[in-house]
Scaffold this active site. Structure first.
Site, PDB file in Angstrom:
ATOM      1  N   GLU A 125       0.803  -1.223   0.000  1.00 36.82           N
ATOM      2  CA  GLU A 125       0.000   0.000   0.000  1.00 36.82           C
ATOM      3  C   GLU A 125       0.838   1.275   0.000  1.00 36.82           C
ATOM      4  O   GLU A 125       0.594   2.189  -0.785  1.00 36.82           O
ATOM      5  CB  GLU A 125      -0.914   0.024   1.234  1.00 36.82           C
ATOM      6  CG  GLU A 125      -2.045  -0.979   1.216  1.00 36.82           C
ATOM      7  CD  GLU A 125      -3.163  -0.553   0.280  1.00 36.82           C
ATOM      8  OE1 GLU A 125      -3.086   0.557  -0.277  1.00 36.82           O
ATOM      9  OE2 GLU A 125      -4.100  -1.336   0.093  1.00 36.82           O
ATOM     10  N   SER A 126       1.776   1.362   0.916  1.00 32.95           N
ATOM     11  CA  SER A 126       2.414   2.658   1.182  1.00 32.95           C
ATOM     12  C   SER A 126       3.902   2.572   1.455  1.00 32.95           C
ATOM     13  O   SER A 126       4.510   3.584   1.808  1.00 32.95           O
ATOM     14  CB  SER A 126       1.749   3.296   2.400  1.00 32.95           C
ATOM     15  OG  SER A 126       1.980   2.480   3.548  1.00 32.95           O
TER      16      SER A 126
END
Length: 452
Positions: A125-126
Site C-alpha cells: 500500500e504505502s
C-alpha cells in the site's frame, strides 16, 4: 525455522520514512463495520516500559513461521516476485522501515486469528510510510480513503487524522477485513481483493463468472488490473520473506531500541517541547505520531505520545519533574498586580507574534509603547499595559507548576517559558534563593510553551 518466543505486546516501533507511489483505493466499504470499531481497540494492551519482545526474540523469524497461505505457481505471482528480487535493497529498506510497526500489527493479527500475510499489505500500500497520501486522498500505511475511515470510526479533523495513526488505522483496517472475510465466506484472497478494489466490484465479478459458468476463485475473476496485481504482490512478498535466505535477501536485524513506548499526557502540550524533553528531533516525533496534524499533542488525538523506548524514561522524568506540568486554564487571582509588565524583544519577534503570544492586540502594543510602525529591535523593551488587554492576557493564560532543577536560574526559567523575571517574582513569594525541587507557579499561554 521455529520462531523464538516473542511477547507481542501493544508497543509500536517506527522507522524512517520513504516516499513512493501509492496505489489509489476504490474501497466502497459500508458503515456496517462501525459497530465493531471499538471491539478490539479496548483490548489493545500497552507495555509502558517499551518491552516488546523477549530476549533473543526474532521478529522476522516469528512472522516467517506464521506465513502459512498456500502460494500457487503462476505467472502473476512469478512476475511480482521477479520485480521485488530485482531490487533487493528495497526489500531490505522497506522491512527495516516496517519493523517498528510490525510488533504491534503482528500481535493484533495473531490475536484475531487472521492470516499473518495481512501484515505485508502496508508494504504494498504505502511502503510503510505513515505520511503517504494517494491521488484519491487515501492516507496512512493502510491507505484508507476519508469516507471509509469515517465508516470505521477514524476521526478526521483539522488537527488529527486517525488514518495516519498506526494504532487506529490498523484497528480499522483489520475490522474491515474481518467483515469482508465473512462476506466472502472465509476466502482471504477475495477478502484482500475487496479491500483493494471494493466489495462491490468483487461481488459483481463473481456474479459475472457465475452467469458464464466460470470459476469464482480470485484467479479467475475479471477484476481491475491493479487488483489482479495487488494479491500476487502480497503472496510474492510472503514467499520471499519466508524464504529470504534461499532468495538471497538480507533482512535487517531487529533492534528493540526502536520500539515506541506510550507516555501519557495529562493535557495538551507543544510537540516541540516534547521533542526537546525526550531528546529527539521534532521531525522524528511527528513521524512517530503521524496522526497529529498540528503542533500540539494530546489536543484532538490520543492523550499520549509515542517516543522511542530509549527516550521514554527521560520524557517521563521531565514531565514528572514539572518541566511541563498539567496545564489548566486559570484566571490570575484578583489580587495579583497587573498594572503593567515589560517584555524584551527577542531575535525573530514581530509585533504580531508578540501580541499573539501575550494575548493582546498589536494596536494596544503600539499605543502603550508609542510605536508608529511595527519595526522592532532585539533587546528593545515593550510595556504591556493595564486595562482590558491586560485582563485578556490573564484570561488567556494557563497556570503551570514548574519544579526547579539543578542548574536553573530565575532568568533561564523565565526565558524558557517566555515570561518576564519580574512577573515570576510577582507570582511567587520566595524566589531569592531557588533550590532544586522548589516549585514555581507560572502563567503562560499554551502556544508559549518552552521550545528550547
Amino acid at each position: 525455522m521455529k520462531a523464538k518466543a516473542i511477547l507481542l505486546a501493544s508497543v509500536l516501533l517506527v522507522g524512517c520514512q520513504s516516499t513512493g507511489n501509492v496505489q489509489q483505493h476504490a474501497q466502497s466499504l459500508s458503515a456496517a463495520g462501525q459497530g465493531e470499531a471499538a471491539k478490539f481497540t479496548s483490548q489493545a494492551r500497552w507495555m509502558d516500559d517499551g518491552t516488546s519482545i523477549a530476549p533473543d526474540g526474532d521478529l522476522w523469524a516469528f512472522i516467517g513461521d506464521e506465513l502459512k497461505m498456500g502460494i500457487p505457481e503462476n505467472d502473476r505471482i512469478r512476475e511480482q516476485k521477479q520485480k521485488y528480487l530485482r531490487n533487493k535493497s528495497y526489500l531490505h529498506d522497506v522491512t527495516l522501515r516496517a519493523e517498528p510497526y510490525m510488533y504491534w500489527i503482528a500481535g493484533q493479527v495473531k490475536k484475531r486469528n487472521m492470516p499473518m500475510e495481512l501484515v505485508l499489505l502496508p508494504i504494498v500500500e504505502s511502503a510503510f510510510d505513515p505520511h503517504a497520501t494517494s491521488g484519491a486522498n487515501a492516507a496512512g500505511i493502510w491507505q484508507i480513503i476519508p469516507s471509509t475511515g469515517r465508516n470505521y470510526g477514524l476521526k478526521q479533523t483539522r488537527n488529527y487524522d486517525a488514518r495516519r495513526d498506526v494504532v487506529a488505522s490498523t484497528t480499522a483496517a483489520l475490522n474491515m477485513m474481518q467483515r469482508l472475510n465473512k462476506m466472502f465466506d472465509g476466502d482471504w484472497l477475495l477478502t484482500v481483493a475487496a479491500y483493494n478494489s471494493g466489495e462491490g466490484r468483487v461481488m459483481k465479478a463473481i456474479k459475472t463468472n457465475k452467469a458464464r459458468g466460470k470459476s469464482t476463485d480470485f484467479w479467475s475473476l475479471p477484476l481491475p488490473q491493479e487488483t489482479k496485481q495487488y494479491v500476487p504482490k502480497m503472496l510474492a512478498l510472503s514467499d520471499i520473506l519466508k524464504n529470504s535466505k534461499r532468495y538471497g535477501v538480507r533482512l535487517p536485524t531487529t533492534d528493540e531500541s526502536r520500539a515506541l513506548a506510550r507516555v501519557h499526557l495529562s493535557s495538551p502540550v507543544e510537540m516541540a517541547k516534547v521533542a526537546d524533553m525526550a531528546g529527539i528531533s521534532v521531525s522524528k516525533l511527528k513521524t512517530f505520531n503521524a496522526g497529529v496534524k498540528g503542533s500540539t499533542l494530546g489536543a484532538s488525538g490520543p492523550q499520549y505520545v509515542m517516543v522511542p523506548k530509549k527516550h521514554a524514561d527521560q520524557l517521563r522524568e521531565s514531565l514528572a519533574s514539572g518541566e511541563i506540568a498539567a496545564v489548566q486554564s486559570t484566571l490570575v487571582a484578583d489580587n495579583t498586580p497587573l498594572n503593567s509588565r515589560v517584555y524584551t524583544v527577542r531575535s525573530g519577534d514581530t509585533l504580531s507574534s508578540i501580541a499573539s503570544r501575550l494575548g493582546v492586540s498589536t494596536k494596544d502594543l503600539q499605543q502603550w509603547n508609542k510605536l508608529r510602525g511595527s519595526k522592532l529591535k532585539p533587546g528593545q523593551s515593550l510595556t504591556i499595559g493595564a486595562g482590558s488587554s491586560a485582563q485578556r492576557l490573564a484570561n488567556n493564560s494557563d497556570s503551570i507548576t514548574y519544579r526547579v532543577r539543578k542548574g536553573d536560574s530565575l532568568s533561564s526559567i523565565a526565558k524558557r517559558h517566555g515570561v518576564n523575571i519580574k512577573d515570576v517574582m510577582r507570582w511567587n513569594s520566595d524566589t531569592a534563593n531557588l533550590q532544586p525541587g522548589d516549585k514555581l507557579t507560572l502563567f503562560v499561554k499554551n502556544n508559549n510553551m518552552p521550545d528550547s
